[in-house]
Scaffold this active site. Structure first.
Site, PDB file in Angstrom:
ATOM      1  N   ARG A  90     -41.155  17.744 136.329  1.00 18.76           N
ATOM      2  CA  ARG A  90     -41.861  18.441 135.284  1.00 18.76           C
ATOM      3  C   ARG A  90     -43.227  18.000 134.779  1.00 18.76           C
ATOM      4  O   ARG A  90     -43.164  16.761 134.484  1.00 18.76           O
ATOM      5  CB  ARG A  90     -40.698  18.692 133.985  1.00 18.76           C
ATOM      6  CG  ARG A  90     -39.647  19.700 134.452  1.00 18.76           C
ATOM      7  CD  ARG A  90     -38.769  19.739 133.416  1.00 18.76           C
ATOM      8  NE  ARG A  90     -37.349  20.354 134.353  1.00 18.76           N
ATOM      9  CZ  ARG A  90     -36.955  21.446 133.787  1.00 18.76           C
ATOM     10  NH1 ARG A  90     -37.716  22.441 132.900  1.00 18.76           N
ATOM     11  NH2 ARG A  90     -36.087  21.818 134.311  1.00 18.76           N
ATOM     12  N   ARG A 100     -41.274  23.963 137.285  1.00 20.28           N
ATOM     13  CA  ARG A 100     -40.385  22.703 138.082  1.00 20.28           C
ATOM     14  C   ARG A 100     -41.406  22.560 139.230  1.00 20.28           C
ATOM     15  O   ARG A 100     -41.684  23.317 139.946  1.00 20.28           O
ATOM     16  CB  ARG A 100     -39.018  23.065 138.590  1.00 20.28           C
ATOM     17  CG  ARG A 100     -38.211  21.846 138.990  1.00 20.28           C
ATOM     18  CD  ARG A 100     -37.088  21.970 138.676  1.00 20.28           C
ATOM     19  NE  ARG A 100     -36.233  22.559 139.835  1.00 20.28           N
ATOM     20  CZ  ARG A 100     -34.986  22.734 140.167  1.00 20.28           C
ATOM     21  NH1 ARG A 100     -34.177  22.531 139.120  1.00 20.28           N
ATOM     22  NH2 ARG A 100     -34.795  23.243 141.491  1.00 20.28           N
ATOM     23  N   ASP A 103     -38.352  19.753 143.827  1.00 24.31           N
ATOM     24  CA  ASP A 103     -37.146  20.244 144.458  1.00 24.31           C
ATOM     25  C   ASP A 103     -36.508  19.284 145.312  1.00 24.31           C
ATOM     26  O   ASP A 103     -37.136  18.886 146.197  1.00 24.31           O
ATOM     27  CB  ASP A 103     -36.994  21.562 144.989  1.00 24.31           C
ATOM     28  CG  ASP A 103     -36.795  22.952 144.219  1.00 24.31           C
ATOM     29  OD1 ASP A 103     -36.303  22.772 142.933  1.00 24.31           O
ATOM     30  OD2 ASP A 103     -37.781  23.984 144.197  1.00 24.31           O
ATOM     31  N   ASP A 105     -32.972  18.884 147.430  1.00 23.92           N
ATOM     32  CA  ASP A 105     -31.778  19.595 147.718  1.00 23.92           C
ATOM     33  C   ASP A 105     -31.073  18.472 148.875  1.00 23.92           C
ATOM     34  O   ASP A 105     -31.459  17.950 149.781  1.00 23.92           O
ATOM     35  CB  ASP A 105     -32.278  20.742 148.815  1.00 23.92           C
ATOM     36  CG  ASP A 105     -32.818  21.754 147.991  1.00 23.92           C
ATOM     37  OD1 ASP A 105     -32.631  21.852 146.391  1.00 23.92           O
ATOM     38  OD2 ASP A 105     -33.727  22.566 148.222  1.00 23.92           O
TER      39      ASP A 105
HETATM   40  N1  ROI Z   1     -40.951  27.836 150.077  1.00 29.60           N
HETATM   41  C1  ROI Z   1     -41.362  27.058 150.621  1.00 29.60           C
HETATM   42  N2  ROI Z   1     -42.322  27.031 151.759  1.00 29.60           N
HETATM   43  N3  ROI Z   1     -40.941  25.607 150.437  1.00 29.60           N
HETATM   44  C2  ROI Z   1     -40.105  25.362 149.262  1.00 29.60           C
HETATM   45  O1  ROI Z   1     -39.632  24.301 149.230  1.00 29.60           O
HETATM   46  C3  ROI Z   1     -39.598  26.389 148.630  1.00 29.60           C
HETATM   47  N4  ROI Z   1     -38.798  26.316 147.478  1.00 29.60           N
HETATM   48  C4  ROI Z   1     -38.596  27.384 146.845  1.00 29.60           C
HETATM   49  C5  ROI Z   1     -39.055  28.711 147.118  1.00 29.60           C
HETATM   50  C6  ROI Z   1     -39.543  29.209 145.735  1.00 29.60           C
HETATM   51  C7  ROI Z   1     -37.842  29.439 147.239  1.00 29.60           C
HETATM   52  N5  ROI Z   1     -40.045  28.757 148.170  1.00 29.60           N
HETATM   53  C8  ROI Z   1     -40.371  27.808 149.003  1.00 29.60           C
HETATM   54  O2  ROI Z   1     -37.578  27.076 145.781  1.00 29.60           O
END
Ligand code: ROI
Length: 170
Positions: A90, A100, A103, A105
């Site tokens: 952030r 945000r 990410d 994952d």
């Molecule tokens: N699109 C791309 N290319 N890469 C991402 O990491 C990514 N992450 C998201 C959304 C907005 C769905 N689109 C994304 O959260």
């Protein structure tokens, strides 16, 4: 056993963001992940620029995948990633917390399949996402079996690159 011993499960983590300091954030997140007790980096993919999946009126993303060896339980690794998201993801824009920007994952955790209210493993977004599959294929064995989804090399073959391009190693 301490978390540092018995590093036994290979986990794959997807990293991504789309604001202008994303490159810095990804590097910083990588260091923070390596610093988690019970986690050791095995490999880090190239960084990839990708068109946004979903709403297109936003900047391109930068994505990467990291392989780690870990002694943590899946939920503890997830919690550690969420803490790192909060501390890195952030940025302040004006007075308010901005969107945000990072990410993290948890894509895979060994060959485990988990589906509960906190966690879905393998991550549902692996298949069909070029910005996950191509960096994953760079650092994982091509014959990797992704439980419930198939063999990595098959998933990659079935997934167009769209605009995905490697932007270099860090
Ligand atoms: N699109 C791309 N290319 N890469 C991402 O990491 C990514 N992450 C998201 C959304 C907005 C769905 N689109 C994304 O959260």
């Amino acid at each position: 056993m301490t978390p540092e011993s018995n590093l036994s499960t290979i986990a794959y983590i997807g990293l991504g963001g789309n604001l202008e300091n994303t490159l810095e954030l990804l590097g910083s997140a990588r260091k923070a992940i390596e610093a988690v007790p019970g986690v050791r980096e095995l490999a880090f993919s190239s960084l990839y620029r990708s068109a946004p999946m979903g709403p297109v009126d936003q900047p391109d993303f930068v994505n990467a995948v990291m392989a780690v060896e870990t002694s943590l339980a899946p939920r503890d690794l997830l919690k550690a990633l969420q803490m790192i998201e909060l501390s890195h993801g952030r940025v302040r824009t004006d007075q308010r917390w901005g969107p945000r920007t990072l990410d993290l994952d948890l894509l895979m955790f060994g060959l485990e399949q988990i589906s509960d209210q906190w966690l879905t493993i393998p991550h549902a977004g692996i298949a069909g996402r070029e910005f996950v599959l191509y960096p994953l294929a760079e650092i994982a064995p091509p014959h990797l079996a992704i439980p419930g989804m198939g063999i990595l090399s098959d998933l990659v073959s079935a997934c167009p690159r769209r605009g995905l391009e490697a932007i270099g190693h860090d």
